[in-house]
Design a protein around this motif. Sequence first.
Motif, short mmCIF file in Angstrom:
data_model
loop_
_atom_site.label_atom_id
_atom_site.label_comp_id
_atom_site.label_asym_id
_atom_site.label_seq_id
_atom_site.Cartn_x
_atom_site.Cartn_y
_atom_site.Cartn_z
N GLY A 29 39.80 36.55 32.64
CA GLY A 29 40.27 37.31 31.49
C GLY A 29 41.09 38.49 31.92
N ARG A 30 41.62 39.20 30.93
CA ARG A 30 42.43 40.39 31.19
C ARG A 30 41.75 41.61 30.62
NH1 ARG A 30 48.92 41.37 29.95
NH2 ARG A 30 48.97 43.55 30.66
N ILE A 31 41.76 42.70 31.38
CA ILE A 31 41.22 43.97 30.91
C ILE A 31 42.35 44.68 30.18
CG2 ILE A 31 40.16 46.16 31.60
CD1 ILE A 31 39.07 44.67 34.07
N ARG A 32 42.34 44.62 28.86
CA ARG A 32 43.49 45.02 28.06
C ARG A 32 43.63 46.54 27.91
NH1 ARG A 32 46.00 40.75 26.22
NH2 ARG A 32 44.90 38.75 26.06
N GLU A 33 42.58 47.29 28.22
CA GLU A 33 42.69 48.74 28.10
C GLU A 33 43.62 49.33 29.15
OE1 GLU A 33 39.92 47.07 28.44
OE2 GLU A 33 38.78 47.31 26.57
N ALA A 34 43.89 48.60 30.22
CA ALA A 34 44.70 49.11 31.31
C ALA A 34 46.19 49.07 30.95
CB ALA A 34 44.46 48.29 32.57
N SER A 35 46.95 50.03 31.49
CA SER A 35 48.38 50.08 31.21
C SER A 35 49.15 49.03 32.00
CB SER A 35 48.93 51.47 31.54
OG SER A 35 48.64 51.83 32.87
N ASN A 36 48.64 48.65 33.17
CA ASN A 36 49.23 47.58 33.96
C ASN A 36 48.38 46.32 33.84
OD1 ASN A 36 51.39 49.18 35.17
ND2 ASN A 36 49.75 50.21 36.30
N ALA A 37 48.89 45.19 34.34
CA ALA A 37 48.13 43.95 34.29
C ALA A 37 46.92 44.04 35.21
CB ALA A 37 49.02 42.78 34.71
N VAL A 38 45.72 43.96 34.63
CA VAL A 38 44.47 43.99 35.38
C VAL A 38 43.67 42.77 34.97
CG1 VAL A 38 42.37 45.27 35.91
CG2 VAL A 38 44.50 46.51 35.43
N LEU A 39 43.45 41.87 35.93
CA LEU A 39 42.79 40.61 35.63
C LEU A 39 41.38 40.57 36.21
CD1 LEU A 39 45.81 38.24 36.35
CD2 LEU A 39 45.11 39.26 34.17
N HIS A 40 40.44 40.17 35.39
CA HIS A 40 39.05 40.02 35.82
C HIS A 40 38.89 38.61 36.36
CE1 HIS A 40 34.67 39.24 34.97
NE2 HIS A 40 34.62 40.32 35.71
N CYS A 41 38.44 38.50 37.61
CA CYS A 41 38.42 37.21 38.29
C CYS A 41 37.06 36.94 38.94
CB CYS A 41 39.48 37.16 39.40
SG CYS A 41 41.17 37.40 38.83
N ALA A 42 36.83 35.68 39.21
CA ALA A 42 35.77 35.27 40.14
C ALA A 42 36.45 34.90 41.44
CB ALA A 42 34.99 34.09 39.58
N VAL A 43 35.79 35.16 42.55
CA VAL A 43 36.32 34.79 43.85
C VAL A 43 35.23 34.06 44.61
CG1 VAL A 43 35.71 37.06 44.84
CG2 VAL A 43 37.47 35.64 45.95
N SER A 44 35.59 32.93 45.21
CA SER A 44 34.59 32.12 45.92
C SER A 44 35.12 31.74 47.29
CB SER A 44 34.26 30.86 45.11
OG SER A 44 35.43 30.09 44.87
N TYR A 45 34.19 31.70 48.26
CA TYR A 45 34.55 31.37 49.64
C TYR A 45 33.30 30.96 50.39
CZ TYR A 45 36.32 32.05 54.43
OH TYR A 45 36.67 31.88 55.75
N GLU A 46 33.35 29.80 50.99
CA GLU A 46 32.26 29.28 51.82
C GLU A 46 30.90 29.37 51.11
OE1 GLU A 46 32.25 30.95 55.74
OE2 GLU A 46 34.08 29.88 56.32
N GLY A 47 30.91 28.96 49.84
CA GLY A 47 29.67 28.91 49.08
C GLY A 47 29.25 30.23 48.47
N GLU A 48 29.98 31.29 48.74
CA GLU A 48 29.66 32.60 48.16
C GLU A 48 30.60 32.90 47.00
OE1 GLU A 48 27.08 34.05 49.07
OE2 GLU A 48 26.67 33.36 51.10
N GLU A 49 30.11 33.66 46.03
CA GLU A 49 30.92 34.00 44.86
C GLU A 49 30.62 35.42 44.42
OE1 GLU A 49 32.16 32.17 40.49
OE2 GLU A 49 30.29 31.54 41.44
N ALA A 50 31.64 36.09 43.93
CA ALA A 50 31.49 37.43 43.38
C ALA A 50 32.55 37.62 42.31
CB ALA A 50 31.62 38.48 44.48
N LEU A 51 32.48 38.74 41.64
CA LEU A 51 33.50 39.13 40.68
C LEU A 51 34.43 40.14 41.32
CD1 LEU A 51 31.28 39.55 37.49
CD2 LEU A 51 32.68 37.58 38.14
N CYS A 52 35.67 40.16 40.85
CA CYS A 52 36.65 41.09 41.41
C CYS A 52 37.70 41.42 40.36
CB CYS A 52 37.30 40.50 42.67
SG CYS A 52 38.28 39.02 42.37
N VAL A 53 38.52 42.40 40.70
CA VAL A 53 39.68 42.79 39.90
C VAL A 53 40.93 42.43 40.69
CG1 VAL A 53 40.97 44.74 38.96
CG2 VAL A 53 38.51 44.62 38.65
N TYR A 54 41.88 41.82 40.03
CA TYR A 54 43.15 41.42 40.65
C TYR A 54 44.28 42.06 39.84
CZ TYR A 54 47.10 38.08 41.27
OH TYR A 54 48.33 37.48 41.46
#
Length: 277
Positions: A29-54
């Motif tokens: 999804g997108r965090i619309r309160e931000a003035s620039n494009a801020v995307l809420h993402c999941a990131v996964s690697y080698e069986g691990e997962e977390a949330l991040c901002v892109y």
Amino acid sequence: MPAPERIPPRRMSVTALELITKGELTVRGRIREASNAVLHCAVSYEGEEALCVYKPVAGEQPLWDFPDGTLAQREVAAYEISEATGWGLVPPTVLRDGPYGEGMCQLWIEADDSDTAPQLLALVEEEEPADGWKAIGFAEVGEGRTALLVHADDPRLRRLAVLDAVINNGDRKGGHLLPETGGRLYAIDHGVTFNVDDKLRTLLWGWAGEPLPAEAVTVLDRLAGELAEGTPLATRLAELITPAETDAVRTRVQELRRTGLHPKPSGQWPAIPWPPV
């Protein structure tokens, strides 16, 4: 956008930096309160997962006092300086390719918004701050009334005030403070930093003109050495900001060491960001 899904913390076999650097990004999804494009993402690697901002560079809005397409690099440079202090105030942050091109990727921090979380900012009716608080200034609260805006006299915030002075943060708002359950404080949104001109705008003016704590003096002494030409930190900054901006970081560190004081507002630039939160 609905509230971000919580991923329970657990022990990871890869580091957070490895995860956000090498992991596969999935936009949620997108965090619309931000003035620039801020995307809420999941990131996964080698069986691990977390949330991040892109934050893709392609989504940055032009600013008159910052070159186009450099806000993401400044966010990463702020993380590098934060790590060099040893305070770890900025979440793990990297520059990487993503679904919409190169951008900043930062580990998502789940702030403690419970009723028992320590309060960091407040508006009070008194003329002077109570014990344990520092005055920022008076704010209009409607119907011709004013209230005193204060921040906690908190060593975590004081460290952040020193970091902001080093990186010349032009936008330290209350909403950028993320206290975690357990007591750790993180700070986010460092796109408008490292300008060669004095752009410091912050809510953390409560210590302005006061002597720096001994801890900060020690950190600044060490940071001065780590910023010397040819060091790993200086080499890394050269990849992210201009030579003039790197020299300006060195100058600010030396000035803080020379005076031994928290800086005061310059008077040539609005001292408090708007909106403050």
